[in-house]
Design a protein around this motif. Sequence first.
Motif, PDB file in Angstrom:
ATOM      1  N   LEU A  68      -7.430 -20.202  10.149  1.00 24.13           N
ATOM      2  CA  LEU A  68      -7.502 -19.888   8.728  1.00 24.13           C
ATOM      3  C   LEU A  68      -8.383 -18.672   8.467  1.00 24.13           C
ATOM      4  N   THR A  69      -8.001 -17.871   7.481  1.00 24.30           N
ATOM      5  CA  THR A  69      -8.814 -16.726   7.096  1.00 24.30           C
ATOM      6  C   THR A  69     -10.077 -17.189   6.374  1.00 24.30           C
ATOM      7  N   GLY A  70     -11.091 -16.367   6.425  1.00 24.06           N
ATOM      8  CA  GLY A  70     -12.340 -16.706   5.750  1.00 24.06           C
ATOM      9  C   GLY A  70     -12.235 -16.697   4.236  1.00 24.06           C
ATOM     10  N   ASP A  71     -11.173 -16.071   3.700  1.00 22.29           N
ATOM     11  CA  ASP A  71     -11.023 -16.019   2.247  1.00 22.29           C
ATOM     12  C   ASP A  71     -10.144 -17.132   1.707  1.00 22.29           C
ATOM     13  N   ASP A  72      -9.876 -18.146   2.516  1.00 23.85           N
ATOM     14  CA  ASP A  72      -8.990 -19.231   2.071  1.00 23.85           C
ATOM     15  C   ASP A  72      -9.514 -19.924   0.816  1.00 23.85           C
ATOM     16  N   PHE A  73     -10.822 -19.958   0.645  1.00 29.82           N
ATOM     17  CA  PHE A  73     -11.401 -20.682  -0.495  1.00 29.82           C
ATOM     18  C   PHE A  73     -11.016 -20.058  -1.835  1.00 29.82           C
TER      19      PHE A  73
END
Length: 253
Positions: A68-73
């Motif tokens: 998952l990318t770190g910007d998923d949030f």
Amino acid sequence: MPVSGRPAGEVTGLCRYLPGVTRGLAENGLLEVIPDRAPRWLGRPTDKPRLRQVGERLNAEHDARLRLTGDDFCRLGDIAYERDGRDEPELVRLRDLAAEMGVHLVWSNVHVHLAESVPDKGAAVLQMAAELGLDPRAIVTIGDAPNDAGLFVGGRFGATVGTADIAGQCSTCPRPCIHHPGPRGRRLRRDGRGRPRGRGRRGVRAPTREKSPVRETRRWLRRSQAFAARSTERGSAATIRGDLAAFVLCRGA
């Protein structure tokens, strides 16, 4: 206007701080973002938990090793994973496996995306143009990866420009796109007879043509390349991010 595969939260920041930018399209055209407003869905809201389950199945059953990318949030509509250097044969394999699970997989130069329908940035731009009363023929689209395929569909816009990265990836685009290699070793600015613009044979200045989106885009690209070269010579950290290279220019917007 940026038309990005990046999350709604990041594109909102671009719209707030880039000069002259008042809105953008995020997550491959799923959402319209305008600073100080809630993001607006341009299509049917997606089921993120279902998309996440498909990613987990790809990891568990097919050794996909998706991360998952770190910007998923701050993503509202799609699930994105780091590309991690995967080549096209591996990405095509994952795309076919995802299709068997009823999900569409597409990629950029940095990310791999899962979506419930085929991502189409071009359709999102056309919707925005219709709502704003803009002529699609006055729009120039620019992209650099297969997730930009909707921007390359012939007949949609006045002109479409692909970076050098896209030339070898047209066969993997989820939608048919056009490919016309640009001129090499020739001046881009010419008059209707093919001679360089300027003074003619008898010293008469050639008539200046009306500005067009294509010529304006070429001029912008040349200036951007010159700026990047100067920044490199000065040791500056300024770079042009390839993963944010998809955007549109519109005359009169």
